[in-house]
Every structure is written in C-alpha cells, then in structure tokens.
Enzyme design. Structure first.
Site, PDB file in Angstrom:
ATOM      1  CB  ALA A 110      -3.132   8.594  -3.381  1.00 16.31           C
ATOM      2  CG  ASN A 118      10.778   2.699   7.803  1.00 20.00           C
ATOM      3  OD1 ASN A 118      11.126   3.121   6.701  1.00 20.00           O
ATOM      4  ND2 ASN A 118      10.894   1.419   8.150  1.00 20.00           N
ATOM      5  CG  ASP A 175      -1.974  -3.480  12.930  1.00 23.39           C
ATOM      6  OD1 ASP A 175      -1.474  -2.477  12.372  1.00 23.39           O
ATOM      7  OD2 ASP A 175      -2.927  -4.120  12.451  1.00 23.39           O
ATOM      8  CB  ILE A 176       1.212   1.547  14.270  1.00 21.57           C
ATOM      9  CG1 ILE A 176       1.682   1.349  12.819  1.00 21.57           C
ATOM     10  CG2 ILE A 176       2.318   1.260  15.265  1.00 21.57           C
ATOM     11  CD1 ILE A 176       2.728   2.360  12.393  1.00 21.57           C
ATOM     12  CE  LYS A 195       5.020   5.697   1.309  1.00 25.19           C
ATOM     13  NZ  LYS A 195       5.387   5.545   2.741  1.00 25.19           N
ATOM     14  CE1 TYR A 212       4.370   2.808  -1.098  1.00 33.65           C
ATOM     15  CE2 TYR A 212       5.427   4.235  -2.699  1.00 33.65           C
ATOM     16  CZ  TYR A 212       5.469   3.527  -1.514  1.00 33.65           C
ATOM     17  OH  TYR A 212       6.612   3.549  -0.753  1.00 33.65           O
TER      18      TYR A 212
END
Length: 266
Positions: free
Chosen positions: A160, A93, A68-69, A162, A158
């Site tokens: 915000a 990604n 889990d990054i 990106k 979403y």
C-alpha cells in the site's frame, strides 16, 4: 530524453546508511556527485562518510545529517541544508519493512510504515521542491519496490505504501512536465540486505523469489538517473509481471496461492 549528469549533481540521499543507501552513496560519490547523506543514526552516517572520504576534510563533497524525516523538524533541517548546498537531486530512499498477515500487524507499526514510506517522502519533496525548481536541471527519484505494482500476500501494508509512492511519482511527474524537475520511480525486487527479516527470508526461499545484490541495485538506480526515464523495475519475470498486473490484476490472483500458504501464522 535528457537525464542527470551525476558529475554536476548535488544529491540528498535519505536512508543513506541502509542496505541500498550505502552502496548508492558509494556509486554516486564515485560518479562525482556531491552528497548530503540523511538518516537517523549519526554513527552509521559518520562511518559511511569516512569510508567515502577517508580524510573527511571536504564537507562540500560529502556531508551528513542525522534527523528523523518523519518529523517536521527533520524535514526543515534537510530543507535548510539542501538550499545551502544547491541540491538538484532528491533520492527518497528511506523505508520501513512490513511483513505478515494484516491481523498480526499492530496499529503503531502500520502508522509508522505509512509515515516513513509514503508521507515523509511526499512532505520532504514538497519542502525541497522550490529549491529544486531554482536549479538548471533537477530530479526527484523515489525508491519504491516491485511491490508497488505487484502486491503479494503478506505485504498488504508495505505494498500500500509503495503503490502510493508510485502514484505520487506518476502524478507529480505529470504535474511537473515541462519544468526543470524530472520525477522518477525505481522499483527493485528483493535485495540481499538486512532489510529482510528472517521471516521474509524464509518466505522468499519458499516462494522462489529472485534477488539482487545491493551493488547491482545501486548501479541500476544510477542508470535510471542518468537515463531520465520515468520508471524502472528490476528482475525477470518481475518486470513482465508488473505489466500484466497493471492490465488485468485479478487474472494473477490464483498465481499467488503458494505465497499465501507460505505466510507465517498470525
């Protein structure tokens, strides 16, 4: 403009087993790249690795890491393996979908979306940057969205994340100008994957959103890597709308009444 030669690339790909991730992994493998496939689901990663290399015997070509990054331990695990593999390309990604009226989104979801889509890529890039700088040529490619320059009703959280990822990419690109590390931002439009919930699918159908197959998106991502360009957005009229939105965002507000009315009730 010098881009990345993929046959010489050693790549970390996060969200590797997802809707865009899997076809991107296949395209990178076909181009000759070495891959470290990162995600949270060990079974999906193993299946993807077997589909790329049926013998699964050469871990120097493809390896997997189920972490889990969004956690310090996950980031440290990726950093350690990336150094051993002399990684020179990081593709951020991994992402979490977020859709709905702001009042319908709970606090835990908002925090998770911001962590997954923005904080984790920033921290992972920071962790891998010293190793990337040691390579003859390197790249960080952040997978964002058209919604990172063109915000729509229903995508407040979403967009915000990106918009933030695009700002991070732009600032870091300028910070690292003149170094061996190139920073790129990739903004696909709606992609035909399971990332989209039934509610999003209905919204897209109602608003006439353009879509692309994931294989087309993966091919465009590789084209961006090879080109060395700063950023690329997919779709017409989307790529033109993001330019207008950048110049005069308020001028487009009335154009999205249809999108606002297509939102599900809170």
């Amino acid at each position: 403009m010098m881009g990345m030669k993929l046959e010489h690339a050693s790549v970390v790909l996060t969200g590797a087993a997802g809707g865009i991730g899997a076809p991107t992994a296949r395209a990178l493998f076909a181009a000759g790249a070495r891959l470290l496939l990162v995600g949270r689901h060990a079974g999906r990663l193993a299946a993807l690795m077997r589909s790329l290399d049926p013998q699964a015997g050469d871990r120097s070509r493809v390896d997997v890491l189920a972490v889990d990054i969004g956690t310090p331990a996950g980031i440290e695990a990726v950093r350690s393996v990336a150094l051993a593999r002399h990684v020179n390309v990081l593709i951020n990604n991994a992402g979490l979908a977020s859709f709905g009226r702001l009042g319908a989104l709970d606090e835990a979801h908002i925090l998770q979306a911001v962590t997954t889509n923005l904080v984790a890529p920033m921290l992972l890039t920071r962790a891998l940057l010293p190793g990337l700088q040691d390579q003859p040529a390197a790249a960080v490619l952040n997978v964002g969205s058209v919604l990172g320059r063109l915000a729509l009703p229903g995508f407040s959280v979403y967009s915000a994340t990106k918009f933030g990822l695009r700002g991070f990419s732009e600032a870091l690109r300028r910070e690292l100008a003149g170094t061996k590390v190139r920073v790129q931002y990739f903004g696909p439009r709606v992609t035909q994957t399971g990332f989209n919930s039934p509610e999003v699918e209905a919204y897209n159908q109602e608003t006439g959103a353009g879509t692309d197959p994931p294989e087309v998106v993966a091919a465009a991502l590789l084209t961006l890597l090879r080109s060395g360009a700063a950023e690329r957005f997919l779709g017409v009229p989307e790529k033109y709308a993001v330019r207008v939105n950048g110049l005069a965002p308020a001028a487009l507000d009335a154009a999205f009444k249809r999108h606002r009315l297509a939102l599900p009730d809170a």
